[in-house]
Design an enzyme around this catalytic site. Structure first.
Site, PDB file in Angstrom:
ATOM      1  N   ILE A  24       1.061  -1.381   0.091  1.00  0.00           N
ATOM      2  CA  ILE A  24       0.107  -0.002   0.179  1.00  0.00           C
ATOM      3  C   ILE A  24       0.776   1.212  -0.012  1.00  0.00           C
ATOM      4  O   ILE A  24       1.689   1.150   0.811  1.00  0.00           O
ATOM      5  CB  ILE A  24      -0.719  -0.033   1.083  1.00  0.00           C
ATOM      6  CG1 ILE A  24      -1.758  -1.332   1.198  1.00  0.00           C
ATOM      7  CG2 ILE A  24      -1.754   1.220   1.326  1.00  0.00           C
ATOM      8  CD1 ILE A  24      -2.600  -1.567   0.086  1.00  0.00           C
ATOM      9  N   HIS A  70     -13.207   3.379  12.662  1.00  0.00           N
ATOM     10  CA  HIS A  70     -14.122   4.435  12.978  1.00  0.00           C
ATOM     11  C   HIS A  70     -13.733   5.613  12.164  1.00  0.00           C
ATOM     12  O   HIS A  70     -12.360   5.970  12.127  1.00  0.00           O
ATOM     13  CB  HIS A  70     -14.353   4.604  14.592  1.00  0.00           C
ATOM     14  CG  HIS A  70     -13.244   5.354  15.193  1.00  0.00           C
ATOM     15  ND1 HIS A  70     -13.183   6.793  15.145  1.00  0.00           N
ATOM     16  CD2 HIS A  70     -12.322   4.898  16.046  1.00  0.00           C
ATOM     17  CE1 HIS A  70     -12.321   7.123  16.050  1.00  0.00           C
ATOM     18  NE2 HIS A  70     -11.806   6.215  16.672  1.00  0.00           N
ATOM     19  N   ASP A  74      -6.330   9.501  15.021  1.00  0.00           N
ATOM     20  CA  ASP A  74      -7.752   8.928  15.813  1.00  0.00           C
ATOM     21  C   ASP A  74      -8.886   9.604  15.104  1.00  0.00           C
ATOM     22  O   ASP A  74      -9.506  10.696  15.339  1.00  0.00           O
ATOM     23  CB  ASP A  74      -7.600   9.358  17.414  1.00  0.00           C
ATOM     24  CG  ASP A  74      -8.800   8.647  17.880  1.00  0.00           C
ATOM     25  OD1 ASP A  74      -9.346   7.560  17.136  1.00  0.00           O
ATOM     26  OD2 ASP A  74      -8.988   8.791  18.948  1.00  0.00           O
ATOM     27  N   GLU A 101     -17.871   6.138  17.214  1.00  0.00           N
ATOM     28  CA  GLU A 101     -17.070   5.339  18.008  1.00  0.00           C
ATOM     29  C   GLU A 101     -16.728   5.951  19.370  1.00  0.00           C
ATOM     30  O   GLU A 101     -16.703   5.681  20.395  1.00  0.00           O
ATOM     31  CB  GLU A 101     -15.825   4.959  17.430  1.00  0.00           C
ATOM     32  CG  GLU A 101     -15.068   3.887  18.374  1.00  0.00           C
ATOM     33  CD  GLU A 101     -13.708   4.652  19.053  1.00  0.00           C
ATOM     34  OE1 GLU A 101     -13.429   3.938  19.925  1.00  0.00           O
ATOM     35  OE2 GLU A 101     -13.905   5.619  19.117  1.00  0.00           O
ATOM     36  N   HIS A 157      -6.993  12.946  21.059  1.00  0.00           N
ATOM     37  CA  HIS A 157      -8.285  13.658  21.523  1.00  0.00           C
ATOM     38  C   HIS A 157      -8.076  15.089  21.619  1.00  0.00           C
ATOM     39  O   HIS A 157      -8.970  15.659  22.566  1.00  0.00           O
ATOM     40  CB  HIS A 157      -8.927  13.032  22.757  1.00  0.00           C
ATOM     41  CG  HIS A 157      -9.860  11.584  22.450  1.00  0.00           C
ATOM     42  ND1 HIS A 157     -10.341  11.043  23.245  1.00  0.00           N
ATOM     43  CD2 HIS A 157      -9.833  10.891  21.297  1.00  0.00           C
ATOM     44  CE1 HIS A 157     -10.714   9.823  22.826  1.00  0.00           C
ATOM     45  NE2 HIS A 157     -10.531   9.739  21.558  1.00  0.00           N
ATOM     46  N   ASP A 191       0.414  -1.634   5.275  1.00  0.00           N
ATOM     47  CA  ASP A 191       0.949  -2.913   4.415  1.00  0.00           C
ATOM     48  C   ASP A 191       0.626  -3.965   5.485  1.00  0.00           C
ATOM     49  O   ASP A 191       0.261  -5.368   4.657  1.00  0.00           O
ATOM     50  CB  ASP A 191       2.615  -2.839   4.229  1.00  0.00           C
ATOM     51  CG  ASP A 191       2.958  -2.042   3.335  1.00  0.00           C
ATOM     52  OD1 ASP A 191       1.868  -1.282   2.702  1.00  0.00           O
ATOM     53  OD2 ASP A 191       4.045  -1.461   3.338  1.00  0.00           O
TER      54      ASP A 191
HETATM   55  N1  TRP Z   1     -10.467   3.817  20.773  1.00  0.00           N
HETATM   56  C1  TRP Z   1      -9.924   4.760  21.449  1.00  0.00           C
HETATM   57  C2  TRP Z   1     -10.780   6.112  20.868  1.00  0.00           C
HETATM   58  O1  TRP Z   1     -10.712   6.314  19.764  1.00  0.00           O
HETATM   59  C3  TRP Z   1      -8.370   4.911  21.230  1.00  0.00           C
HETATM   60  C4  TRP Z   1      -7.679   3.338  21.888  1.00  0.00           C
HETATM   61  C5  TRP Z   1      -7.604   3.445  23.293  1.00  0.00           C
HETATM   62  C6  TRP Z   1      -7.663   2.097  21.491  1.00  0.00           C
HETATM   63  N2  TRP Z   1      -7.004   2.148  23.396  1.00  0.00           N
HETATM   64  C7  TRP Z   1      -7.126   1.448  22.307  1.00  0.00           C
HETATM   65  C8  TRP Z   1      -7.734   1.676  20.053  1.00  0.00           C
HETATM   66  C9  TRP Z   1      -6.738   0.117  22.174  1.00  0.00           C
HETATM   67  C10 TRP Z   1      -7.468   0.444  19.842  1.00  0.00           C
HETATM   68  C11 TRP Z   1      -6.968  -0.178  20.740  1.00  0.00           C
HETATM   69  O2  TRP Z   1     -10.485   7.317  21.698  1.00  0.00           O
HETATM   70 ZN    ZN Z   2     -10.378   6.060  17.924  1.00  0.00          ZN
END
Ligand code: TRP
Ligand code: ZN
Length: 318
Positions: free
Chosen positions: A45, A126, A138, A172, A288, A307
């Site tokens: 990729i 997400h 994220d 999410e 965040h 990849d």
């Molecule tokens: N899902 C979380 C978010 O979007 C981020 C996260 C924290 C995460 N710990 C994780 C993602 C473990 C995958 C695996 O804020």
């Molecule tokens: Zn996330």
């Protein structure tokens, strides 16, 4: 006696010639029987393509109040961007609607036509950000890499044995609302068809770690094999099990896995020694927050993980 040897020789030569022609035909047309056909190699990729998608997601956030959050214009625009590319590449896409915190949310689901629809391999990411920022690591990172893996399926004309389904989840960040909605909406028959779910949430962290979810052993081994081949050490993902969209699938008894480059946990000196980067600093210090922009990406981690995703999708669907 000699006259009987000659025809035998001729026959053997003719057979060998026929076999050679068949081998060449099989190799060039892909017409060999499924049993004898070698699994197609996963494509590389291009990280530049993933980064181009991230630049688009950044522009979308900038044009829509600085985020791509659930229920906001930036989410809708992100979904349209991904969906248009998938439609142009020949995917069958559908949008699922749900409500969370009084706002309408959407999942985007893209099926690649073909494969055994009683054995489905799913991969998801997400697509929503938090309201505080554009959400490029994220989870623009997982969303963009997943898009490029799907486009590579189309570009290479991949015909997997299993049926492939890709998903971009909404909400999410409000508690895996989109993915929980999807799984709870499946009939038990359709749930049973999903043989695996691969999750990609934060794969380009600026101070990256290389974490593999320690869930389904086959999926875990697939990712670890890829990293072993690169000579990159991995660790089991422990930064909050059940904190992303694989959780509803796991709770429904579906084998899950994925890779992750770290969020707000701190990189240890042992981790910095094996992976580089900065000990004592978070894997993603912009987690965040408003600084999760296109500058908040480590290109090497993004490239390796994209990849690895293609490798897993190819290997687990063959
Ligand atoms: N899902 C979380 C978010 O979007 C981020 C996260 C924290 C995460 N710990 C994780 C993602 C473990 C995958 C695996 O804020
Ligand atoms: Zn996330």
């Amino acid at each position: 006696m000699t006259h009987s040897v000659r025809p035998r020789r001729r026959a053997a030569t003719a057979l060998a010639a026929t076999a050679a022609v068949l081998l060449v035909a099989g190799a060039t047309t892909g017409a060999a029987s499924p049993a004898s056909r070698a699994a197609a190699a996963a494509p590389d990729i291009a990280v530049a393509d993933v980064k181009a998608d991230l630049a688009q997601l950044q522009s979308i956030a900038t044009a829509n109040g600085g985020n791509r959050a659930h229920g906001r214009a930036g989410y809708q625009a992100s979904l349209t961007y991904v969906q248009n590319k998938l439609n142009a590449a020949g995917f069958t896409t559908s949008v699922q609607q749900f409500t969370a915190s009084g706002r309408t949310g959407y999942n985007l689901v893209a099926d690649w036509p073909g494969g055994d629809t009683s054995r489905v391999l799913m991969a998801g990411a997400h697509l929503d950000s938090v309201t505080a920022g554009p959400g490029i690591n994220d989870n623009g990172s997982g969303s963009a890499a997943l898009l490029e893996v799907a486009l590579a399926v189309s570009r290479t004309g991949y015909q997997p044995a299993k049926h492939l389904r890709f998903a971009w989840w909404g909400a999410e960040e409000l508690g895996m609302v989109g993915s929980r909605n999807y799984v709870s909406g499946l009939s038990s028959a359709n749930r049973a068809k999903i043989k695996g779910y691969l999750n990609f949430d934060m794969i380009g962290s600026p101070n990256p770690g290389y974490f593999v979810y320690d869930d389904d052993p086959t999926i875990e081994k697939t990712f670890k094999d890829y990293y072993t081949g690169l000579g990159v050490a991995t660790e089991p993902e422990t930064e909050g099990d059940g904190r992303s969209d694989h959780s509803p699938f796991k709770n429904a008894g579906i084998p899950v896995g994925g890779v992750f480059s770290g969020a707000d946990y701190i990189k240890s000196s042992a981790q910095a020694a094996k992976w580089g980067g900065t000990a004592g600093l978070a894997f993603d210090r912009c987690y965040h927050s408003s600084c999760d922009t296109s500058a908040n990406i480590n290109d090497t981690a993004l490239n390796r993980n994209a990849d690895a995703m293609a490798y897993a999708v190819w290997t687990l669907s063959a």
